[in-house]
Write an enzyme that holds these catalytic residues in place. Structure first.
Site, mmCIF file in Angstrom:
data_model
loop_
_atom_site.group_PDB
_atom_site.id
_atom_site.type_symbol
_atom_site.label_atom_id
_atom_site.label_comp_id
_atom_site.label_asym_id
_atom_site.label_seq_id
_atom_site.Cartn_x
_atom_site.Cartn_y
_atom_site.Cartn_z
ATOM 1 N N PHE A 80 -18.904 -56.413 61.241
ATOM 2 C CA PHE A 80 -17.321 -57.037 61.391
ATOM 3 C C PHE A 80 -17.148 -56.391 59.632
ATOM 4 C CE2 PHE A 80 -19.082 -58.879 64.393
ATOM 5 C CZ PHE A 80 -17.908 -58.629 65.624
ATOM 6 N N SER A 124 -9.791 -49.936 64.905
ATOM 7 C CA SER A 124 -8.752 -50.809 64.563
ATOM 8 C C SER A 124 -7.534 -49.655 65.201
ATOM 9 C CB SER A 124 -8.048 -50.525 63.202
ATOM 10 O OG SER A 124 -6.880 -50.802 63.246
ATOM 11 N N TYR A 149 -5.505 -49.520 54.333
ATOM 12 C CA TYR A 149 -6.406 -49.877 55.329
ATOM 13 C C TYR A 149 -6.705 -48.861 56.468
ATOM 14 C CZ TYR A 149 -8.116 -53.133 59.048
ATOM 15 O OH TYR A 149 -8.687 -53.451 60.123
ATOM 16 N N LYS A 153 -10.602 -46.746 58.093
ATOM 17 C CA LYS A 153 -11.317 -47.247 59.584
ATOM 18 C C LYS A 153 -11.167 -45.978 59.988
ATOM 19 C CE LYS A 153 -11.337 -51.448 60.076
ATOM 20 N NZ LYS A 153 -13.206 -52.916 59.860
ATOM 21 N N ASN A 200 0.297 -61.805 59.794
ATOM 22 C CA ASN A 200 -0.075 -62.444 61.007
ATOM 23 C C ASN A 200 1.035 -62.435 61.840
ATOM 24 O OD1 ASN A 200 -3.287 -60.812 59.732
ATOM 25 N ND2 ASN A 200 -1.352 -59.438 61.023
ATOM 26 N N ARG A 300 10.105 -54.265 58.758
ATOM 27 C CA ARG A 300 8.939 -54.384 57.804
ATOM 28 C C ARG A 300 8.518 -52.415 57.794
ATOM 29 N NH1 ARG A 300 3.527 -57.859 59.246
ATOM 30 N NH2 ARG A 300 2.710 -56.217 60.766
ATOM 31 N N GLY A 302 6.734 -49.304 58.285
ATOM 32 C CA GLY A 302 5.432 -49.315 58.052
ATOM 33 C C GLY A 302 5.324 -49.239 59.796
ATOM 34 N N ASP A 303 5.963 -50.670 60.185
ATOM 35 C CA ASP A 303 5.388 -51.023 61.536
ATOM 36 C C ASP A 303 6.119 -49.669 62.758
ATOM 37 O OD1 ASP A 303 4.788 -53.480 61.148
ATOM 38 O OD2 ASP A 303 6.839 -54.641 61.126
HETATM 39 P P1 NAD Z 1 -12.644 -61.435 58.470
HETATM 40 O O1 NAD Z 1 -11.553 -61.470 57.330
HETATM 41 O O2 NAD Z 1 -12.116 -62.666 58.665
HETATM 42 O O3 NAD Z 1 -14.122 -60.904 58.883
HETATM 43 C C1 NAD Z 1 -14.606 -60.818 57.903
HETATM 44 C C2 NAD Z 1 -16.299 -61.557 57.187
HETATM 45 O O4 NAD Z 1 -16.657 -60.089 56.389
HETATM 46 C C3 NAD Z 1 -15.738 -62.238 56.484
HETATM 47 O O5 NAD Z 1 -16.593 -63.452 56.940
HETATM 48 C C4 NAD Z 1 -15.846 -61.748 54.780
HETATM 49 O O6 NAD Z 1 -15.876 -62.735 54.434
HETATM 50 C C5 NAD Z 1 -17.082 -60.859 55.276
HETATM 51 N N1 NAD Z 1 -16.927 -60.058 54.360
HETATM 52 C C6 NAD Z 1 -16.288 -59.031 53.599
HETATM 53 N N2 NAD Z 1 -16.938 -58.224 52.942
HETATM 54 C C7 NAD Z 1 -18.179 -58.719 52.926
HETATM 55 C C8 NAD Z 1 -19.113 -57.759 52.019
HETATM 56 N N3 NAD Z 1 -18.840 -56.424 51.654
HETATM 57 N N4 NAD Z 1 -20.449 -58.226 52.361
HETATM 58 C C9 NAD Z 1 -20.484 -59.912 52.543
HETATM 59 N N5 NAD Z 1 -19.045 -59.755 53.713
HETATM 60 C C10 NAD Z 1 -18.040 -59.108 53.652
HETATM 61 O O7 NAD Z 1 -12.335 -60.682 59.739
HETATM 62 P P2 NAD Z 1 -11.536 -59.874 61.285
HETATM 63 O O8 NAD Z 1 -10.309 -60.209 61.709
HETATM 64 O O9 NAD Z 1 -12.563 -61.333 61.806
HETATM 65 O O10 NAD Z 1 -11.784 -59.022 61.632
HETATM 66 C C11 NAD Z 1 -12.659 -57.904 61.499
HETATM 67 C C12 NAD Z 1 -13.657 -57.100 61.514
HETATM 68 O O11 NAD Z 1 -11.899 -56.920 62.081
HETATM 69 C C13 NAD Z 1 -13.109 -56.039 60.604
HETATM 70 O O12 NAD Z 1 -13.684 -55.041 59.433
HETATM 71 C C14 NAD Z 1 -11.324 -55.829 60.279
HETATM 72 O O13 NAD Z 1 -10.609 -54.954 59.456
HETATM 73 C C15 NAD Z 1 -11.012 -55.227 61.762
HETATM 74 N N6 NAD Z 1 -10.321 -55.666 62.756
HETATM 75 C C16 NAD Z 1 -9.516 -56.699 62.346
HETATM 76 C C17 NAD Z 1 -8.213 -57.230 63.206
HETATM 77 C C18 NAD Z 1 -8.092 -58.523 63.053
HETATM 78 O O14 NAD Z 1 -6.731 -58.256 63.601
HETATM 79 N N7 NAD Z 1 -8.198 -59.585 62.255
HETATM 80 C C19 NAD Z 1 -7.709 -55.637 64.295
HETATM 81 C C20 NAD Z 1 -8.451 -54.718 64.022
HETATM 82 C C21 NAD Z 1 -10.011 -54.299 63.214
HETATM 83 N N1 UDP Z 2 5.940 -59.980 62.965
HETATM 84 C C1 UDP Z 2 6.946 -60.574 62.738
HETATM 85 N N2 UDP Z 2 6.948 -61.641 61.785
HETATM 86 C C2 UDP Z 2 5.588 -61.889 60.490
HETATM 87 C C3 UDP Z 2 4.833 -61.238 61.290
HETATM 88 C C4 UDP Z 2 4.548 -59.994 62.225
HETATM 89 O O1 UDP Z 2 7.797 -59.943 63.357
HETATM 90 O O2 UDP Z 2 5.955 -63.078 60.537
HETATM 91 C C5 UDP Z 2 5.447 -58.562 63.938
HETATM 92 C C6 UDP Z 2 5.298 -56.983 62.911
HETATM 93 O O3 UDP Z 2 6.934 -56.676 62.558
HETATM 94 C C7 UDP Z 2 4.977 -56.489 64.634
HETATM 95 C C8 UDP Z 2 4.112 -57.352 65.460
HETATM 96 O O4 UDP Z 2 4.412 -58.953 64.962
HETATM 97 O O5 UDP Z 2 5.825 -55.783 64.693
HETATM 98 C C9 UDP Z 2 2.528 -57.702 64.896
HETATM 99 O O6 UDP Z 2 2.450 -57.581 63.827
HETATM 100 P P1 UDP Z 2 1.219 -58.128 63.068
HETATM 101 O O7 UDP Z 2 0.592 -58.242 62.000
HETATM 102 O O8 UDP Z 2 0.660 -59.484 63.861
HETATM 103 O O9 UDP Z 2 0.162 -57.311 63.800
HETATM 104 P P2 UDP Z 2 -0.352 -55.717 63.595
HETATM 105 O O10 UDP Z 2 0.923 -54.895 65.077
HETATM 106 O O11 UDP Z 2 1.212 -54.838 62.347
HETATM 107 O O12 UDP Z 2 -1.113 -55.528 63.510
#
Ligand code: NAD
Ligand code: UDP
Length: 347
Positions: A80, A124, A149, A153, A200, A300, A302-303
C-alpha cells in the site's frame, strides 16, 4: 499466513488489517507515518483483538525490509505504501516518482532476497486511459494517464510484470485496480485521515457536514450524464479490504494449482454500479438526516465524465463482490468524522 502490509497504518491498509485478522492471518505492518499515525495501528489492534506489530521504517530501506521478511517468516506482502494525491503529483512529480516507484523496486528486491513470492499491489482505476469506455474491463489498455500519480501506478504494474517474468523466487502478483474507496469501519474507530483541505469528494462532504468547511463545490454540472455530474464507482473500504483477503486466498490457490496460472493478474475492485456526485450528496443527506450545502462550480481539470468497473474478473477469480450500499458508505463515513473531528492525533 504471515502477511506484511507496507503502508499498513494508512486508510486502506488499516481496514485491510482488520479483514485479514478476521480471516485468521497474522498481520504485520511497515510504515514511515508520512501520511498516517501510529494511533491507527493501536486502534486496529483493539478492534481485531490481534496485537499488530508495526515497523517504523521507509520501504526504500531494502536491507531492513528483507530482514523483517525473513525474521517474521512473511509469506505474502500487500504493498500500500506510496503517495496518492493527484494534484500534488502535478506540482511535485519527482517526489511521486521517487516514493511510489522506489518503494516498489525496493520491496521486489527485498522479496527476492528473502524468498517471498506472493505480492498484492495497490493499483488504481486511474491507470486506464482517459478515453476507455465504462464499464472498463482489465483488457482495456493502460498508460494513457492524465497525471504523474497515475503514471507511477502504471509504471509499477509494468515493473512487477518484468520482475515476475525473471523472478528467481517465482513471483506471483495480483494488481488490484481500486475504483473510488470511501466510508470507514462501522465502529467509527478508523477512517480516512486527510491532511488539510481534502481533495476527494467524501472527506470534503464529511468536513462540510462537520461545519469545518462551509459548502461543497461540485465540479461540473454539464457533463453528458443523467444528472450532469460525474459518475464514479464508489466502493465501501471494508468491501475493498475483504477483496484483499480474497486475493490472498487466490494466490494460495494459484501456488498449489497444477494448471498454468498467469503470474501477474490485474483485477478491478469496484461495485460495478455507477453513482453520480449528486447521488452521493443526496444519499449522504438522506441517511444522516441533514442537508449538505453545495453549489455547482466549474469542471475540474483532468476529470473523466464516467468511470466504473467491469467486475466480472473479481467475481470469477476472487469469488468476491461488494455487498455494502452507498447508504452504508455515507453513514460509516459520517460516523468516523463525527467521532474523530480532527482525525487521529497526528504526531
Ligand atoms: P494512505 O496515504 O492513507 O496510506 C499510505 C501509507 O503509506 C501511509 O500510512 C503512509 O504513511 C505510508 N507511506 C508512504 N510512503 C512510505 C514509505 N516510503 N515508506 C513507508 N511508508 C510509506 O493511502 P491509502 O488511501 O490507504 O492508499 C493506499 C494505496 O492505495 C496507495 O498506494 C494508493 O495510491 C492506492 N490507492 C488509493 C486510492 C484511494 O482512493 N484511497 C485509490 C486507488 C489506489
Ligand atoms: N468532486 C467534487 N467536489 C469535490 C471533490 C470531488 O465535485 O470537492 C467530484 C470530482 O469532480 C469527481 C468525483 O467527485 O467527479 C470524485 O472525485 P474524487 O477526487 O473523490 O476521486 P477521483 O474519481 O477523482 O479519483
Amino acid at each position: 499466513m504471515n502477511i506484511l502490509l507496507t503502508g499498513g497504518a494508512g486508510y486502506i491498509g488499516s481496514h485491510t488489517a482488520i479483514a485479514l485478522a478476521e480471516s485468521g492471518h497474522s498481520v504485520f505492518a511497515a510504515d514511515n507515518f508520512s501520511n498516517s499515525s501510529p494511533e491507527a495501528i493501536r486502534r486496529v489492534s483493539e478492534l481485531s483483538g490481534q496485537r499488530i506489530s508495526c515497523f517504523d521504517m521507509d520501504i526504500r530501506n531494502t536491507p531492513m525490509l528483507a530482514d523483517i521478511l525473513l525474521r517474521k517468516e512473511i509469506q505474502c506482502v500487500i504493498h500500500f505504501a506510496g503517495y496518492k494525491a493527484v494534484g500534488e503529483s502535478l506540482t511535485k512529480p519527482l517526489l511521486y516518482y521517487d516514493n511510489n516507484i522506489a518503494t516498489t523496486v525496493s520491496l521486489l528486491a527485498a522479496m527476492e532476497e528473502a524468498g517471498v513470492s506472493r505480492l498484492i499491489f495497490s493499483s488504481s482505476a486511474s491507470v486506464y486511459g482517459e478515453d476507455a469506455p465504462s464499464p472498463i474491463s482489465e483488457e482495456a489498455g493502460i498508460g494513457g494517464c492524465t497525471n504523474p500519480y497515475s503514471r507511477t501506478k502504471a509504471i509499477c504494474e509494468q515493473i512487477i510484470q518484468d520482475a515476475a517474468a525473471s523472478s528467481p523466487v517465482g513471483l506471483q502478483a495480483v494488481l488490484l485496480r481500486y475504483f473510488n474507496p470511501i466510508g470507514a469501519h462501522p465502529s467509527g474507530m478508523i477512517g480516512e485521515n486527510p491532511h488539510g483541505i481534502p481533495n476527494n469528494l467524501m472527506p470534503y462532504i464529511t468536513q462540510v457536514a462537520a461545519g469545518i468547511l462551509p459548502e461543497l463545490t461540485i465540479f461540473g454540472g454539464d457533463y453528458d450524464t443523467p444528472d450532469g455530474t460525474c459518475l464514479r464507482d464508489f466502493i465501501h473500504v471494508m468491501d475493498l479490504a475483504e477483496a484483499h483477503a480474497q486475493a490472498v486466498e487466490y494466490l494460495s490457490r494459484a501456488a498449489s494449482s497444477n494448471t498454468d496460472v498467469p503470474t501477474v493478474v490485474p483485477i478491478n475492485i469496484g461495485t460495478g454500479t455507477p453513482y453520480s456526485v449528486l447521488d452521493v450528496v443526496k444519499t449522504f443527506s438522506d441517511v444522516n438526516g441533514f442537508p449538505i450545502p453545495y453549489h455547482i462550480g466549474a469542471r475540474r481539470d483532468g476529470d473523466i465524465p464516467a468511470l466504473y468497473a467491469d467486475v466480472s474478473r473479481a467475481e470469477q477469480l476472487l469469488h468476491w463482490h461488494a455487498t455494502r450500499s452507498l447508504a452504508d458508505m455515507c453513514r460509516d463515513a459520517w460516523t468516523w468524522q463525527r467521532k474523530n473531528p480532527e482525525g487521529y492525533w497526528l504526531r
